[in-house]
Design a protein around this motif. Structure first.
Motif, PDB file in Angstrom:
ATOM      1  N   ARG A   1       1.043  -1.410   0.003  1.00 44.66           N
ATOM      2  CA  ARG A   1       0.067   0.004  -0.038  1.00 44.66           C
ATOM      3  C   ARG A   1       0.726   1.203  -0.112  1.00 44.66           C
ATOM      4  O   ARG A   1       0.567   2.108  -0.628  1.00 44.66           O
ATOM      5  N   ARG A   2       1.843   1.406   0.853  1.00 44.37           N
ATOM      6  CA  ARG A   2       2.441   2.589   0.911  1.00 44.37           C
ATOM      7  C   ARG A   2       3.489   2.808  -0.598  1.00 44.37           C
ATOM      8  O   ARG A   2       3.775   3.812  -0.810  1.00 44.37           O
ATOM      9  N   TRP A   3       3.795   1.595  -1.068  1.00 45.90           N
ATOM     10  CA  TRP A   3       4.646   1.680  -2.172  1.00 45.90           C
ATOM     11  C   TRP A   3       3.712   2.368  -3.369  1.00 45.90           C
ATOM     12  O   TRP A   3       4.277   3.269  -4.225  1.00 45.90           O
ATOM     13  N   ARG A   4       2.484   1.653  -3.407  1.00 49.44           N
ATOM     14  CA  ARG A   4       1.848   2.387  -4.563  1.00 49.44           C
ATOM     15  C   ARG A   4       1.100   3.640  -4.209  1.00 49.44           C
ATOM     16  O   ARG A   4       0.929   4.389  -5.314  1.00 49.44           O
ATOM     17  N   GLN A   5       0.878   4.036  -3.074  1.00 46.49           N
ATOM     18  CA  GLN A   5       0.480   5.259  -2.699  1.00 46.49           C
ATOM     19  C   GLN A   5       1.724   6.295  -3.160  1.00 46.49           C
ATOM     20  O   GLN A   5       1.634   7.317  -3.597  1.00 46.49           O
ATOM     21  N   GLY A   6       2.845   5.859  -2.732  1.00 43.75           N
ATOM     22  CA  GLY A   6       4.143   6.685  -2.896  1.00 43.75           C
ATOM     23  C   GLY A   6       4.463   6.974  -4.463  1.00 43.75           C
ATOM     24  O   GLY A   6       4.581   8.081  -4.873  1.00 43.75           O
ATOM     25  N   LEU A   7       4.094   5.769  -5.345  1.00 44.08           N
ATOM     26  CA  LEU A   7       4.263   5.849  -6.799  1.00 44.08           C
ATOM     27  C   LEU A   7       3.215   6.932  -7.198  1.00 44.08           C
ATOM     28  O   LEU A   7       3.582   7.797  -8.033  1.00 44.08           O
ATOM     29  N   VAL A   8       2.081   6.885  -6.935  1.00 47.52           N
ATOM     30  CA  VAL A   8       0.805   7.768  -7.388  1.00 47.52           C
ATOM     31  C   VAL A   8       1.287   9.491  -7.158  1.00 47.52           C
ATOM     32  O   VAL A   8       1.026  10.024  -8.033  1.00 47.52           O
ATOM     33  N   ALA A   9       1.783   9.387  -5.733  1.00 49.47           N
ATOM     34  CA  ALA A   9       2.164  10.669  -5.338  1.00 49.47           C
ATOM     35  C   ALA A   9       3.067  11.365  -5.949  1.00 49.47           C
ATOM     36  O   ALA A   9       3.500  12.498  -6.141  1.00 49.47           O
ATOM     37  N   ALA A  10       4.373  10.495  -6.527  1.00 49.76           N
ATOM     38  CA  ALA A  10       5.285  10.889  -7.005  1.00 49.76           C
ATOM     39  C   ALA A  10       5.306  11.536  -8.507  1.00 49.76           C
ATOM     40  O   ALA A  10       5.908  12.149  -9.048  1.00 49.76           O
ATOM     41  N   PHE A  11       4.125  11.111  -9.234  1.00 48.75           N
ATOM     42  CA  PHE A  11       3.943  11.425 -10.485  1.00 48.75           C
ATOM     43  C   PHE A  11       2.479  11.660 -10.551  1.00 48.75           C
ATOM     44  O   PHE A  11       1.675  11.278 -11.331  1.00 48.75           O
ATOM     45  N   PRO A  12       2.216  12.991 -10.076  1.00 49.18           N
ATOM     46  CA  PRO A  12       0.755  13.605 -10.031  1.00 49.18           C
ATOM     47  C   PRO A  12       0.514  14.007 -11.399  1.00 49.18           C
ATOM     48  O   PRO A  12      -0.810  14.313 -11.781  1.00 49.18           O
ATOM     49  N   GLU A  13       1.381  13.868 -12.314  1.00 49.12           N
ATOM     50  CA  GLU A  13       1.057  14.473 -13.674  1.00 49.12           C
ATOM     51  C   GLU A  13       0.368  13.406 -14.726  1.00 49.12           C
ATOM     52  O   GLU A  13      -0.115  13.539 -15.743  1.00 49.12           O
ATOM     53  N   TRP A  14       0.622  12.274 -14.280  1.00 48.57           N
ATOM     54  CA  TRP A  14      -0.075  10.958 -14.858  1.00 48.57           C
ATOM     55  C   TRP A  14      -1.404  10.694 -14.288  1.00 48.57           C
ATOM     56  O   TRP A  14      -1.586  11.017 -13.151  1.00 48.57           O
ATOM     57  N   GLN A  15      -2.156   9.990 -15.068  1.00 49.20           N
ATOM     58  CA  GLN A  15      -3.561   9.623 -14.647  1.00 49.20           C
ATOM     59  C   GLN A  15      -3.708   8.326 -14.197  1.00 49.20           C
ATOM     60  O   GLN A  15      -3.426   7.397 -15.048  1.00 49.20           O
ATOM     61  N   TRP A  16      -3.935   8.242 -13.032  1.00 49.48           N
ATOM     62  CA  TRP A  16      -3.933   6.860 -12.361  1.00 49.48           C
ATOM     63  C   TRP A  16      -5.336   6.189 -12.069  1.00 49.48           C
ATOM     64  O   TRP A  16      -6.117   6.864 -11.498  1.00 49.48           O
ATOM     65  N   THR A  17      -5.265   4.933 -12.470  1.00 50.46           N
ATOM     66  CA  THR A  17      -6.459   4.065 -12.012  1.00 50.46           C
ATOM     67  C   THR A  17      -5.953   3.247 -11.173  1.00 50.46           C
ATOM     68  O   THR A  17      -5.286   2.158 -11.630  1.00 50.46           O
ATOM     69  N   VAL A  18      -6.525   3.146  -9.939  1.00 51.55           N
ATOM     70  CA  VAL A  18      -5.913   2.017  -8.893  1.00 51.55           C
ATOM     71  C   VAL A  18      -6.971   1.069  -8.332  1.00 51.55           C
ATOM     72  O   VAL A  18      -8.251   1.460  -8.099  1.00 51.55           O
TER      73      VAL A  18
ATOM     74  N   LEU B   1      15.291   8.307  -5.863  1.00 52.05           N
ATOM     75  CA  LEU B   1      14.744   7.388  -6.852  1.00 52.05           C
ATOM     76  C   LEU B   1      13.766   7.327  -7.966  1.00 52.05           C
ATOM     77  O   LEU B   1      13.646   6.592  -8.842  1.00 52.05           O
ATOM     78  N   LEU B   2      13.171   8.474  -7.870  1.00 57.56           N
ATOM     79  CA  LEU B   2      12.055   8.942  -8.643  1.00 57.56           C
ATOM     80  C   LEU B   2      12.572   9.069 -10.144  1.00 57.56           C
ATOM     81  O   LEU B   2      11.727   8.468 -11.177  1.00 57.56           O
ATOM     82  N   PRO B   3      13.723   9.445 -10.355  1.00 58.70           N
ATOM     83  CA  PRO B   3      14.163   9.385 -11.829  1.00 58.70           C
ATOM     84  C   PRO B   3      14.077   8.204 -12.373  1.00 58.70           C
ATOM     85  O   PRO B   3      13.893   7.787 -13.810  1.00 58.70           O
ATOM     86  N   ALA B   4      14.784   6.998 -11.697  1.00 57.20           N
ATOM     87  CA  ALA B   4      14.726   5.665 -12.052  1.00 57.20           C
ATOM     88  C   ALA B   4      13.423   5.235 -12.353  1.00 57.20           C
ATOM     89  O   ALA B   4      13.119   4.380 -13.217  1.00 57.20           O
ATOM     90  N   TYR B   5      12.549   5.545 -11.434  1.00 51.48           N
ATOM     91  CA  TYR B   5      11.002   4.916 -11.660  1.00 51.48           C
ATOM     92  C   TYR B   5      10.587   5.392 -12.788  1.00 51.48           C
ATOM     93  O   TYR B   5       9.880   4.767 -13.636  1.00 51.48           O
ATOM     94  N   ARG B   6      10.922   6.663 -12.982  1.00 53.12           N
ATOM     95  CA  ARG B   6      10.245   7.614 -14.258  1.00 53.12           C
ATOM     96  C   ARG B   6      10.695   6.755 -15.551  1.00 53.12           C
ATOM     97  O   ARG B   6      10.228   6.531 -16.457  1.00 53.12           O
ATOM     98  N   ALA B   7      12.082   6.406 -15.489  1.00 59.55           N
ATOM     99  CA  ALA B   7      12.499   5.769 -16.513  1.00 59.55           C
ATOM    100  C   ALA B   7      11.880   4.402 -17.075  1.00 59.55           C
ATOM    101  O   ALA B   7      11.677   4.206 -18.200  1.00 59.55           O
ATOM    102  N   GLU B   8      11.792   3.513 -16.123  1.00 64.96           N
ATOM    103  CA  GLU B   8      11.155   2.421 -16.215  1.00 64.96           C
ATOM    104  C   GLU B   8       9.789   2.338 -16.737  1.00 64.96           C
ATOM    105  O   GLU B   8       9.390   1.765 -17.628  1.00 64.96           O
TER     106      GLU B   8
END
Length: 365
Positions: free
Chosen positions: A15-32, A353-360
Motif C-alpha cells: 500500500r505504501r509503495w503504490r501510494q508513494g508511486l501515485v504521489a510521485a507522479f501527479p502529472e499522470w492519470q492513475w486508476t488504482v 529514486l524517482l528518476p529511475a522509476y520514471r525511466a522504467e
C-alpha cells in the motif's frame, strides 16, 4: 499518460509503495484497484477472477501502461480481459514465494507457479532487491527441474533478461528529524520493530537480551510491531524476565509516536530469517538509529559491513551470543559517548529514486 495500477494483496508495504508511486507522479492519470490482504491462498489465485467480473468496465478502459504487484495473477487477468492483453505491463516484486519460509502444512506450488506466470506475462519485471531477484530465479529454476516433462528452455532466463532492481523508496518524513534526537543521558536504547511472527526469529532477540541482563548492563528495549492472535510463545515467556528493561511493547498505532520512538532510540536490531528489503530497519536508520543486522538476505545490499553480525540461521543460540557481543560493545561505546553515527540511506528516498522509476515506466509507454 494513463496508468492502471493493480495491488492484488494490498498489505502495508504494498500500500505504501503504490501510494508513494501515485504521489510521485501527479502529472499522470492513475486508476488504482486493490484487494484486501486476507485469505492468502484465495486472494493470490482468485484476484484475476474477482477483478475480471467485478471491475470489467474499469479494466476495459484505454491505458498506456499497466503496473501490478507480483501477487496479481496477471497472465489469467490478461486472458479474462482481452482489452489488457496488449497493454505494456510492469510487475513489481516486493517478495517472492520461493524464499518464504512457509510454516503451513500442505503448502502447494500454486502460489509459486502463479507468480512465475505473472512475471512471464509482464514486459518488465522490477525487484526491490538483488536478493529477491536471485532467490526468485533460483527457486523457479529448482521448481521447474522437478516437473516431469514438457518444460521449455529459457523460462527463467526470460524473466531475468527483462528484470532490474529498484528498491521501495523511503518517504521524506523519515529523514526529517525535526530536532528530535536520541537522548544521550538516558539508558542505551534498542528497538526491534518487526511483525511478531516466527520468521522474524524473536527467540534470537530475547536470547541476546537475556545475556545483556545477565551482564548487568543498563539498557532499554522497545519491542514493537504488528501482533496477531497466534504468535510465538517466546514473547509471553520473556516479558516477565525482561520487564525492567522493556519500554514500548506491541504495536505503536500513531505514526507520530512511532517516528518519535525511532528518533529517540540508539540501535535498531533485526534478527529476521525472512526479509526482501528490510523497510522497517531502513526507516529506523533514516530516523537516526545505528543498524545491527545479520549478514544474510537483502541486508548486505543496504547495511554496511560494520553494522552486520555473522549469520548462523541454523544455530539460534550461537547467533544470540554473537548479537549479545555486538550489543555489549555498542552499549559500552554509548556510555563512553563514542557511538557511531547511523549510515546514510538518503539514496533510498523517493527524491533520489524517482528518476529511475520514471525511466522504467516511460520505457514501456
Amino acid at each position: 499518460m494513463r496508468i492502471l495500477l493493480l495491488s492484488a494483496y494490498d498489505a502495508h508495504s504494498h500500500r505504501r509503495w503504490r501510494q508513494g508511486l501515485v504521489a510521485a507522479f501527479p502529472e499522470w492519470q492513475w486508476t488504482v484497484l486493490t484487494l484486501p490482504p486476507r485469505f492468502f491462498s484465495w486472494r493470490v489465485r482468485g484476484n484475476s477472477l474477482s477483478w475480471a467480473f467485478a471491475e470489467r468496465e474499469t479494466l476495459e478502459q484505454s491505458y498506456d501502461v499497466l503496473i501490478a504487484t507480483s501477487m496479481t495473477d496477471l497472465s489469467a487477468l490478461k486472458g479474462l480481459v482481452p482489452a489488457l492483453a496488449n497493454v505494456p505491463a510492469l510487475v513489481y516484486c516486493h517478495e517472492n514465494q520461493f524464499a518464504y519460509p512457509d510454516r503451513r502444512d500442505g503448502q502447494t506450488i500454486e502460489p509459486k507457479v502463479t507468480s512465475l506466470y505473472a512475471l512471464l506475462a509482464a514486459d518488465r519485471v522490477v525487484f526491490n532487491s538483488a536478493w529477491n531477484r536471485e532467490s526468485f530465479l533460483d527457486g523457479a529454476r529448482a521448481l521447474l527441474q522437478l516437473m516431469p516433462d514438457a518444460v521449455p528452455d529459457g523460462v527463467v532466463e526470460s524473466v531475468a533478461g527483462k528484470s532490474c532492481i529498484l528498491p521501495v523508496p523511503l518517504e521524506a518524513h523519515w529523514f526529517d528529524k525535526a530536532g528530535e534526537t536520541a537522548n544521550t543521558d538516558g539508558p542505551f536504547t534498542i528497538v526491534w520493530n518487526h511483525r511478531w511472527e516466527h520468521d522474524k526469529a524473536p527467540e534470537r532477540l530475547f536470547g541476546a537480551l537475556l545475556a545483556l541482563h545477565a551482564a548487568g548492563l543498563d539498557f532499554r528495549v522497545h519491542v514493537v510491531g504488528q501482533q496477531f492472535r497466534e504468535q510465538p510463545p517466546v514473547f509471553a515467556e520473556m516479558y516477565p524476565l525482561l520487564k525492567d528493561h522493556i519500554g514500548e511493547w506491541g504495536m505503536v498505532d500513531a505514526d507520530a509516536d512511532y517516528q518519535r520512538l525511532l528518533r529517540q532510540s540508539h540501535v535498531v536490531l533485526t534478527t529476521a530469517l525472512h526479509e526482501f528489503q528490510g523497510l522497517a530497519v531502513l526507516e529506523a536508520v533514516a530516523s537516526g538509529c545505528l543498524p545491527l543486522a545479520p549478514d544474510r538476505l537483502a541486508y548486505p545490499e543496504f547495511i554496511p559491513d560494520s553494522c552486520r553480525y555473522p549469520s548462523y540461521p541454523d544455530d539460534p543460540g550461537r547467533e544470540s551470543a554473537v548479537i549479545a557481543e555486538h550489543l555489549q560493545r555498542l552499549c559500552v561505546r554509548y556510555y563512553q559517548h563514542d557511538l557511531p553515527a547511523s549510515p546514510a540511506v538518503r539514496d533510498l528516498s523517493w527524491s533520489c529514486l524517482l528518476p529511475a522509476y520514471r525511466a522504467e515506466i516511460n520505457g514501456l509507454a
